[in-house]
Design an enzyme around this catalytic site. Structure first.
Site, PDB file in Angstrom:
ATOM      1  N   HIS A 169      15.608  52.982   2.257  1.00  0.00           N
ATOM      2  CA  HIS A 169      15.881  51.561   1.991  1.00  0.00           C
ATOM      3  C   HIS A 169      17.373  51.263   1.863  1.00  0.00           C
ATOM      4  O   HIS A 169      17.811  50.145   2.141  1.00  0.00           O
ATOM      5  CB  HIS A 169      15.142  51.119   0.734  1.00  0.00           C
ATOM      6  CG  HIS A 169      13.672  51.380   0.802  1.00  0.00           C
ATOM      7  ND1 HIS A 169      13.162  52.659   0.833  1.00  0.00           N
ATOM      8  CD2 HIS A 169      12.606  50.548   0.883  1.00  0.00           C
ATOM      9  CE1 HIS A 169      11.841  52.607   0.916  1.00  0.00           C
ATOM     10  NE2 HIS A 169      11.480  51.341   0.952  1.00  0.00           N
TER      11      HIS A 169
ATOM     12  N   HIS B  70      17.823  47.994   3.899  1.00  0.00           N
ATOM     13  CA  HIS B  70      17.922  46.759   3.088  1.00  0.00           C
ATOM     14  C   HIS B  70      19.225  46.676   2.309  1.00  0.00           C
ATOM     15  O   HIS B  70      19.494  45.662   1.673  1.00  0.00           O
ATOM     16  CB  HIS B  70      16.768  46.677   2.086  1.00  0.00           C
ATOM     17  CG  HIS B  70      15.420  46.869   2.668  1.00  0.00           C
ATOM     18  ND1 HIS B  70      14.357  47.350   1.976  1.00  0.00           N
ATOM     19  CD2 HIS B  70      14.952  46.643   3.926  1.00  0.00           C
ATOM     20  CE1 HIS B  70      13.301  47.412   2.761  1.00  0.00           C
ATOM     21  NE2 HIS B  70      13.640  46.995   3.949  1.00  0.00           N
TER      22      HIS B  70
ATOM     23  N   TRP C 113       7.081  54.237  13.406  1.00  0.00           N
ATOM     24  CA  TRP C 113       7.001  53.025  12.608  1.00  0.00           C
ATOM     25  C   TRP C 113       6.736  51.907  13.622  1.00  0.00           C
ATOM     26  O   TRP C 113       7.662  51.519  14.365  1.00  0.00           O
ATOM     27  CB  TRP C 113       8.342  52.757  11.950  1.00  0.00           C
ATOM     28  CG  TRP C 113       8.689  53.369  10.638  1.00  0.00           C
ATOM     29  CD1 TRP C 113       9.111  52.699   9.515  1.00  0.00           C
ATOM     30  CD2 TRP C 113       8.716  54.756  10.275  1.00  0.00           C
ATOM     31  NE1 TRP C 113       9.384  53.599   8.492  1.00  0.00           N
ATOM     32  CE2 TRP C 113       9.148  54.858   8.928  1.00  0.00           C
ATOM     33  CE3 TRP C 113       8.387  55.950  10.946  1.00  0.00           C
ATOM     34  CZ2 TRP C 113       9.271  56.075   8.250  1.00  0.00           C
ATOM     35  CZ3 TRP C 113       8.513  57.158  10.276  1.00  0.00           C
ATOM     36  CH2 TRP C 113       8.935  57.214   8.946  1.00  0.00           C
TER      37      TRP C 113
ATOM     38  N   TYR D  67       6.253  48.384  14.143  1.00  0.00           N
ATOM     39  CA  TYR D  67       6.364  47.122  13.412  1.00  0.00           C
ATOM     40  C   TYR D  67       6.438  45.939  14.363  1.00  0.00           C
ATOM     41  O   TYR D  67       6.990  46.042  15.459  1.00  0.00           O
ATOM     42  CB  TYR D  67       7.651  47.121  12.585  1.00  0.00           C
ATOM     43  CG  TYR D  67       7.633  48.003  11.369  1.00  0.00           C
ATOM     44  CD1 TYR D  67       6.518  48.766  11.012  1.00  0.00           C
ATOM     45  CD2 TYR D  67       8.765  48.084  10.553  1.00  0.00           C
ATOM     46  CE1 TYR D  67       6.531  49.577   9.881  1.00  0.00           C
ATOM     47  CE2 TYR D  67       8.782  48.893   9.421  1.00  0.00           C
ATOM     48  CZ  TYR D  67       7.654  49.636   9.083  1.00  0.00           C
ATOM     49  OH  TYR D  67       7.675  50.425   7.978  1.00  0.00           O
TER      50      TYR D  67
ATOM     51  N   LYS E 146       2.935  54.278  11.374  1.00  0.00           N
ATOM     52  CA  LYS E 146       3.044  53.587  10.095  1.00  0.00           C
ATOM     53  C   LYS E 146       2.900  52.109  10.423  1.00  0.00           C
ATOM     54  O   LYS E 146       3.705  51.544  11.167  1.00  0.00           O
ATOM     55  CB  LYS E 146       4.427  53.897   9.514  1.00  0.00           C
ATOM     56  CG  LYS E 146       4.671  53.437   8.093  1.00  0.00           C
ATOM     57  CD  LYS E 146       5.985  54.049   7.572  1.00  0.00           C
ATOM     58  CE  LYS E 146       6.431  53.401   6.283  1.00  0.00           C
ATOM     59  NZ  LYS E 146       7.751  52.749   6.378  1.00  0.00           N
TER      60      LYS E 146
ATOM     61  N   LYS F  41       2.079  47.953   9.301  1.00  0.00           N
ATOM     62  CA  LYS F  41       2.086  46.930   8.274  1.00  0.00           C
ATOM     63  C   LYS F  41       0.690  46.305   8.177  1.00  0.00           C
ATOM     64  O   LYS F  41      -0.041  46.232   9.168  1.00  0.00           O
ATOM     65  CB  LYS F  41       3.124  45.847   8.604  1.00  0.00           C
ATOM     66  CG  LYS F  41       4.539  46.418   8.588  1.00  0.00           C
ATOM     67  CD  LYS F  41       5.584  45.372   8.321  1.00  0.00           C
ATOM     68  CE  LYS F  41       6.934  46.063   8.112  1.00  0.00           C
ATOM     69  NZ  LYS F  41       8.034  45.125   7.966  1.00  0.00           N
TER      70      LYS F  41
ATOM     71  N   GLY G  38       5.572  48.465   1.916  1.00  0.00           N
ATOM     72  CA  GLY G  38       6.150  47.132   1.825  1.00  0.00           C
ATOM     73  C   GLY G  38       6.732  46.836   0.460  1.00  0.00           C
ATOM     74  O   GLY G  38       6.956  47.736  -0.356  1.00  0.00           O
TER      75      GLY G  38
ATOM     76  N   ARG H 274       9.134  51.257  -2.530  1.00  0.00           N
ATOM     77  CA  ARG H 274       9.394  50.318  -3.617  1.00  0.00           C
ATOM     78  C   ARG H 274       8.231  50.181  -4.589  1.00  0.00           C
ATOM     79  O   ARG H 274       8.438  50.033  -5.789  1.00  0.00           O
ATOM     80  CB  ARG H 274       9.745  48.948  -3.024  1.00  0.00           C
ATOM     81  CG  ARG H 274      11.119  48.944  -2.377  1.00  0.00           C
ATOM     82  CD  ARG H 274      11.323  47.716  -1.505  1.00  0.00           C
ATOM     83  NE  ARG H 274      10.567  47.837  -0.257  1.00  0.00           N
ATOM     84  CZ  ARG H 274      10.488  46.887   0.671  1.00  0.00           C
ATOM     85  NH1 ARG H 274      11.107  45.723   0.483  1.00  0.00           N
ATOM     86  NH2 ARG H 274       9.801  47.084   1.769  1.00  0.00           N
TER      87      ARG H 274
END
Lengths: 250, 250, 250, 250, 250
Positions: C21, C25, C144, C146, C174, C176, C201, C228
């Site tokens: 992250h 992010h 991933w 996405y 992976k 969502k 998420g 998270r």
């Protein structure tokens, strides 16, 4: 330097049969007979041409390990584009490596550059690499040095094309001729030890075409790469005979 | 040249089951049964198909080292794209190398080119390299020669596609047929020693599809690569039997 | 094919701690404790996770040759991007080679693709090469898969993502989950032998998150990659215990 | 992992003299004395710096095989750009390979990334490859982690830069400080085992600069990479003495 | 470092004959005599030049294995562009590899960078690689450091060019001089151990050109690379004698 052109010359002159039109122009150039590569290869041998220009696929399926391979040397055209994107700046991508051309029996490779195109840089880089690999493998490097669409009748470009061929290390350049003798003659002078052959272009009536060929030979060209002006005729051997005498003096 | 097609032909004809739709169209083509690759592989064997078309992931997880590997030869599709970017000029990137395809047990590789797309140059370059590696590893090179969206019903493009397949050195081309016999027939002639198979396309009613296949076989195609028209039916083996007889004469 | 997932599964289930992250992010996800990679690695071991996801730098400075290396297997995330360019079409560049990941002790590699992004072609090409190198080095390849921003709640994309994972040869994808069970279940079916883990998420309240995980496990996921929702809590081991029982049945 | 920073630290602190301004800013930073690389190298040795930052050309012509090589270790800056294109999104191309840096006697390499630039992806990819080659050749990898123009005073970017350095595997990051202590302190915490040195920036009056350096050292920086604040002064050794005591405690 | 310039200097001075104009400007620079490379090579030897600048094609067909090869050392210009795209931001692509230049007998290579062009990054990257290969093969690397069109008379750029040459590791830079002594002198100082030669530019009247050369020699240039100012004259050996005395003091 080594004379990479040796296999392709007769009396120091060049008489090439070009047959990559199925890629460049699509099928509209062909009729029932001349769409067949065997018909063309046969014509090349019977007509006494000193080289034939093919894309990789036809070379692999019709020339390699065929009887033709011993009878006529091959110029493998390494790049090509369709005529479906005429609004774009021209760039013609490499679809065959020099090494593969060698495996297919070629003794020379060809590449088209479009002078004035926004992709000039990419094309000079491409040809630079091709030229080096070709000479490393003892093959001739032939440059189709064409103006981009719209500049065909500009004498400056004709002359520039001649010189670019020399500067980039081509052994032969294939030039377009738009009928102005002075610029074509100067292009040949500017090309120096790089030899010049005429790009035959679209079909003209026989007399006209013979006149054109006669003119460029007098201006110093070593020969012609001809396609439609031969194999689009009903009896292609007729004009072939005349051209061969005119060019090869034989 | 070597006959790279040998593993895929029966009575000189080709009957391929295509199953890369999960990549190209997303899941909307599938139902509960046919989303399972085992169901499809089973069908391919039972139905007597002479080749199966898969993307790398399904080949690796369902075909390699499975009992299917000895029963049906694999055509590994090397490129693919989703249908999420339909407004863009089509380009379909390579996600599998020829070498990896070989490791997965493939005896042929496939690549899609979209004629008329602004990315033509990149695609010709891609296929040029694939074709050379494939032949070097003794695998066939198959070209999906498709018009870009909007040009599907242009006879000029159909014919062009046939010739491009030959010029680029494909062993087989997969062509779309929009119902006009003349252009499809000419495409086959223009393709010369490059063989033509029909791209099955979306599901038609059985009679219509059999008519189409019958037509293209008469026009000179050596077979068909079919997907939805088989595995979207309740009982796919029924139409498979009919197609096999029609195509393989067996 | 070889089971590349063996090191990462317990009772055939996967329980991954994600910690990339800081790249994706920026620092806003962290507090005083969880910004420290050692805190996270310690948590990963104590919490009984079956794998940890790190970018190269943290792997090199905190995991390689540390006591953690023998206690928890590493998934090296090979690409990443910041959140400073959210208006651009997403593309996340490779910053670590598969070979280097191997040197850092990884037994799997991860790569993010954004479905619907204009850079799809580049991403499929990237992952294609990664997947081949990973398997060559006997490592798992995790995708991933996405949606690009704006498509998160589109059931079509969820399903497409499942299938793309299989077609491209991922060992795990992976995904969502936006709360619609049907599309997530179908994605898992469409993924076939490619396993699906939930992308944890942003932090939800504990009960909500446990419900989500419970749901996706019933729908057929083999586990979860969580970040998270674990390490942003005051006492992360509490929820970790509950998740481990739910997922690993242990 | 190996401690690649060993040659560059004294009492665990770093005191680097930077001299790549002729590339980045052009000649306007220089006067008659400091335009001469020998003057700078001499200063670096006399001043007790623990490393000097040079572009390849100066390293090759003034450092390699000179007496300086044994007296001060070299950080070779691998990329650079002029200030002639300030309206463009920043990207600074690689002009020196890691291998060549090694030949020139460098024990570390440097690379600048501009966070927030549209070319982030390309820069992360570049640095990813550099970092791997550097460690393979047992050299340190130092990241100039700068905000793109316009974001210099954004605390979020300062913190992000700290973390990016760690995530990408830099051994040291060179950070800008715009005077806000909190974000710089957090950047250092977020960088974890990746060490932070201050980017000296433009010339300040002596007292101000010493205050800045004192501040960042208290915040946890291990040192400073200073250029103009030293060699743009009439007597650079004066401030150098003060800085060395402040930083190296020596 | 090794003195790669040794073959090209006499009394520590350089006197180069440049002849790549057929590529850069097209045929308009030439007349009947000077379009012939032999005429130029002859002039180079008779005139006592210490180096000749050629593109690959002329080097391969007129210099390699010729008597000239033992009489005058070759600087192979590796990139070039036509003047057909003057509206575009300048970028000049590489058409000859350093390795090939070596095979053609060159002891130095040349490359043009256009400062201020949007393609700066690409050009710095190109030259970075060329410089390393050249030194690896024990050849000198010469940088044509030119302003992009429109910046020719900006003293800042002249100075910048001098420094860029040093920073990038060029052994010689070829600089333009627009008549302002101060900036040219500073460029030379900024270039340090990288030597500076004047770019001769377009034909001036003899007295003017000799004045220019005299000026730049006094400002610290080590010589001149001259083309049109020599070979566009009726009797080029006349001015050559004067230049040689002025530059080589011989």
């Amino acid at each position: 330097m080594k004379n990479y052109l040796f296999p392709f010359l007769k009396n120091e002159k060049a008489f090439f049969l070009a047959y990559d039109h199925g890629f460049e122009h699509g099928p509209s150039d062909f009729n029932e007979k001349n769409l067949d590569p065997e018909y063309i290869l046969d014509l090349a041998v019977k007509g006494g041409f000193t080289g034939i220009v093919l894309q990789k696929g036809i070379a692999e399926k019709y020339y390699l390990n065929s009887p033709y391979q011993k009878k006529i040397p091959l110029i493998l055209k390494l790049n090509g584009k369709t005529n479906l994107l005429l609004d774009e700046e021209p760039y013609s991508a490499i679809n065959c490596s020099v090494e593969y051309a060698k495996k297919l029996g070629a003794q020379a490779v060809g590449y088209t550059v479009y002078l004035g195109s926004k992709f000039e840089a990419k094309m000079f880089e491409d040809f630079g690499q091709i030229q080096e690999k070709a000479h490393h493998l003892e093959m001739a490097a032939i440059l189709w040095a064409y103006p981009k669409p719209g500049l065909e009748n500009d004498p400056k470009i004709t002359k520039y094309a001649g010189r670019i061929g020399l500067e980039l290390g081509a052994d032969i350049i294939k030039l377009k001729y738009f009928g102005e003798k002075e610029s074509f003659k100067q292009a040949i002078e500017l090309a120096g030890r790089t030899k010049v052959v005429l790009s035959g272009g679209q079909k003209l009536d026989e007399e006209n075409f013979l006149t054109v060929v006669s003119e460029v030979m007098k201006l110093g060209a070593i020969g012609v790469a001809v396609g439609r002006n031969v194999w689009q005729r009903e009896n292609p051997l007729e004009i072939t005979e005349k051209l061969r005498k005119l060019i090869l003096k034989d």
